[in-house]
Enzyme design. Structure first.
Site, PDB file in Angstrom:
ATOM      1  N   ARG A  35      29.005 -10.773  32.790  1.00 44.58           N
ATOM      2  CA  ARG A  35      28.169 -11.975  32.729  1.00 44.58           C
ATOM      3  C   ARG A  35      26.777 -11.730  33.280  1.00 44.58           C
ATOM      4  O   ARG A  35      25.818 -12.382  32.859  1.00 44.58           O
ATOM      5  CB  ARG A  35      28.840 -13.110  33.501  1.00 44.58           C
ATOM      6  CG  ARG A  35      30.038 -13.641  32.754  1.00 44.58           C
ATOM      7  CD  ARG A  35      30.760 -14.675  33.551  1.00 44.58           C
ATOM      8  NE  ARG A  35      31.738 -15.361  32.724  1.00 44.58           N
ATOM      9  CZ  ARG A  35      32.693 -16.138  33.210  1.00 44.58           C
ATOM     10  NH1 ARG A  35      32.808 -16.322  34.504  1.00 44.58           N
ATOM     11  NH2 ARG A  35      33.537 -16.728  32.405  1.00 44.58           N
ATOM     12  N   LYS A 199      50.299 -22.456  21.603  1.00 43.30           N
ATOM     13  CA  LYS A 199      50.511 -23.893  21.439  1.00 43.30           C
ATOM     14  C   LYS A 199      49.662 -24.555  20.367  1.00 43.30           C
ATOM     15  O   LYS A 199      48.453 -24.341  20.317  1.00 43.30           O
ATOM     16  CB  LYS A 199      50.217 -24.594  22.766  1.00 43.30           C
ATOM     17  CG  LYS A 199      51.250 -24.312  23.813  1.00 43.30           C
ATOM     18  CD  LYS A 199      50.974 -25.153  25.027  1.00 43.30           C
ATOM     19  CE  LYS A 199      52.062 -25.013  26.061  1.00 43.30           C
ATOM     20  NZ  LYS A 199      51.593 -25.472  27.366  1.00 43.30           N
ATOM     21  N   GLY A 355      39.697 -16.244  24.962  1.00 45.13           N
ATOM     22  CA  GLY A 355      40.161 -15.253  25.926  1.00 45.13           C
ATOM     23  C   GLY A 355      41.126 -14.218  25.394  1.00 45.13           C
ATOM     24  O   GLY A 355      40.859 -13.016  25.473  1.00 45.13           O
ATOM     25  N   GLY A 378      35.854 -22.116  26.961  1.00 44.42           N
ATOM     26  CA  GLY A 378      35.885 -23.559  26.716  1.00 44.42           C
ATOM     27  C   GLY A 378      34.725 -24.073  25.873  1.00 44.42           C
ATOM     28  O   GLY A 378      34.915 -24.899  24.972  1.00 44.42           O
TER      29      GLY A 378
HETATM   30  P1  AMP Z   1      46.922 -19.327  23.914  1.00 48.21           P
HETATM   31  O1  AMP Z   1      46.647 -19.228  25.385  1.00 48.21           O
HETATM   32  O2  AMP Z   1      47.502 -20.632  23.473  1.00 48.21           O
HETATM   33  O3  AMP Z   1      45.778 -18.851  23.063  1.00 48.21           O
HETATM   34  O4  AMP Z   1      48.094 -18.312  23.646  1.00 48.21           O
HETATM   35  C1  AMP Z   1      48.013 -16.933  23.896  1.00 48.21           C
HETATM   36  C2  AMP Z   1      49.379 -16.447  24.220  1.00 48.21           C
HETATM   37  O5  AMP Z   1      50.251 -16.746  23.155  1.00 48.21           O
HETATM   38  C3  AMP Z   1      49.480 -14.950  24.422  1.00 48.21           C
HETATM   39  O6  AMP Z   1      49.755 -14.702  25.771  1.00 48.21           O
HETATM   40  C4  AMP Z   1      50.633 -14.542  23.526  1.00 48.21           C
HETATM   41  O7  AMP Z   1      51.538 -13.680  24.163  1.00 48.21           O
HETATM   42  C5  AMP Z   1      51.314 -15.845  23.218  1.00 48.21           C
HETATM   43  N1  AMP Z   1      52.062 -15.821  21.945  1.00 48.21           N
HETATM   44  C6  AMP Z   1      51.627 -15.416  20.758  1.00 48.21           C
HETATM   45  N2  AMP Z   1      52.604 -15.498  19.856  1.00 48.21           N
HETATM   46  C7  AMP Z   1      53.689 -15.969  20.486  1.00 48.21           C
HETATM   47  C8  AMP Z   1      55.024 -16.262  20.074  1.00 48.21           C
HETATM   48  N3  AMP Z   1      55.431 -16.080  18.819  1.00 48.21           N
HETATM   49  N4  AMP Z   1      55.869 -16.735  21.009  1.00 48.21           N
HETATM   50  C9  AMP Z   1      55.467 -16.914  22.282  1.00 48.21           C
HETATM   51  N5  AMP Z   1      54.223 -16.661  22.730  1.00 48.21           N
HETATM   52  C10 AMP Z   1      53.347 -16.191  21.838  1.00 48.21           C
END
Ligand code: AMP
Length: 397
Positions: A35, A199, A355, A378
């Site tokens: 940064r 999610k 991230g 964000g």
């Molecule tokens: P997010 O923080 O929502 O962008 O999610 C990122 C995280 O999603 C990473 O740590 C991945 O390991 C996890 N991820 C990706 N695919 C899957 C899956 N099929 N089941 C569980 N976790 C997942």
């Protein structure tokens, strides 16, 4: 329009809002100075063109007033080094008489760092009087902190009113905005977005906004199972947000109406445990065994992703399509990265942000082979959601 390139800095004191919120260990050693290095072009543009730079930032999360562990003074020696050894001064505060005196005494080519803005709750409160006191220190205001551009804080947005004719984007914010606009406002078609992650709930607004501009939307990661279950598929123990199933169906319907192709894939790597040592099988996305979870996309899906990405001229990637942190479930995410690199080498514009996708790109060593990496977190996500960012609007208004 006034830009950092054409603004005349000679004899001016430029107040530069940067994001120097870097990780510090208990001995105040900087863990990652990305940064800081990112803000150097803007600081140099000021001091090499006859101006003086007054640097302001927040650091950490001080709770009530000044705390030495969050003092900006810990960053001063490294900033001096990054600027080629020039002396960098540190103010006792970011407002007040003593700080004002130091700012007044600054000469062209000099650099003054203000103390942590968040030692004053007025910063995050967007207090106008506080912003006015900050503004009194300089002749122009440069916003070079994209990471806080989604906040209407005193130094990131409110201060703009005191510089109606002297407010600018720094190089960093300028390139973030230009790159994001290249994707969101004037994409060369076909435009494909890849949304991954765990999610649906955290990505739903972005997905809805992207439906207005993309041709193809690849959805991967844990998110897909909410869509698959909503359509009647068997997802075993895969991640799922039941509450979001109606919204998932609505998105599929909207996409159809808008002519957007949604690609959820056809096969997955299912595992009997969330571990490197798990047993795995390749199964259709909607036929996951009871007690097993889909943790990566399968080989047939990768072929489809490759084809779609290979035919795209604009690509936006946010979020891994599998549990890429574990080698066993990283093939899908790696394949996405490779396909993007290949498309980029053939002339596509690719933007990677968020991230975990940035972490993936770094892990696979392909950071230099995509067009642009946004590290703004964000703020970038809010921009993708289609929101107006106060720190951007403040400069443009
Ligand atoms: P997010 O923080 O929502 O962008 O999610 C990122 C995280 O999603 C990473 O740590 C991945 O390991 C996890 N991820 C990706 N695919 C899957 C899956 N099929 N089941 C569980 N976790 C997942």
């Amino acid at each position: 329009m006034q830009t950092i390139e054409n603004y005349d800095f000679s004899g001016k004191k430029a107040l530069i809002r940067v994001d120097f919120n870097v990780p510090l260990d208990e001995k105040f050693v900087i863990g990652d100075d990305t940064r800081m290095t990112a803000a150097l072009p803007t600081i140099k543009q000021v001091i090499e063109n006859g101006g003086a730079a007054i640097i302001m930032s927040h650091l950490g999360r001080p709770k009530k007033g000044p705390e030495d562990k969050f003092s900006m003074r810990h960053l001063v020696p490294h900033l001096s080094e990054l600027l080629g050894g020039i002396k960098v001064k540190i103010a006792p505060d970011c407002i007040g008489e003593a700080t004002q005196e130091m700012a007044d005494a600054l000469k062209p080519g000099e650099v003054l760092v203000l103390e942590n803005l968040r030692f004053h709750p007025e910063e995050e409160g967007g207090n106008v009087e506080f912003a006015k006191q900050l503004a009194a220190l300089g002749d122009c205001w440069i916003n070079d902190a994209f990471g806080t551009a989604h906040r209407a804080h005193a130094s990131t947005a409110v201060i703009a009113q005191f510089f109606p004719n002297d407010k600018l984007f720094g190089y960093l914010v300028d390139s973030e905005v230009k790159s994001l606009d290249k994707v969101l406002k004037a994409p060369k078609r076909p435009f494909t977005a890849i949304m991954g992650g765990s999610k649906v709930s955290s990505k739903i607004t972005i997905i809805e906004n992207l439906l207005n501009s993309v041709d193809n939307l690849i959805i991967g990661g844990g998110m897909i199972f909410t869509f698959v279950k909503a359509q009647g598929g068997k997802i075993g123990s895969s991640l799922c947000e039941d509450d979001y199933m109606p919204l998932a169906l609505e998105i599929l319907k909207k996409a159809e109406q808008k002519g957007v192709k949604i690609i959820l894939g056809i096969d997955v790597v299912e595992a009997d445990a969330f571990a490197e040592t798990a047993n795995t099988k390749i199964v259709p996305t909607d036929k996951i065994d009871d007690g097993w979870s889909g943790l990566d996309v399968g080989p047939e899906t990768i072929k489809i992703f490759n084809k779609v990405i290979g035919e795209s001229n604009t690509i936006l990637w946010n979020g891994p399509v599998g549990v890429f942190e574990m080698e066993k479930f990283s093939a899908g995410t790696r394949a996405i990265g490779d396909a993007i690199v290949k498309a980029t080498s053939k002339g596509a514009f690719s933007l990677v942000g968020g991230g975990d996708s940035v972490a993936a790109v770094n892990k696979f060593g392909i950071a230099d082979e995509v067009s642009y990496i946004s590290t703004a977190g964000g703020a970038m996500l809010e921009y993708l959601e289609g929101r107006v960012l106060p720190g951007i609007a403040a400069v443009l208004d």
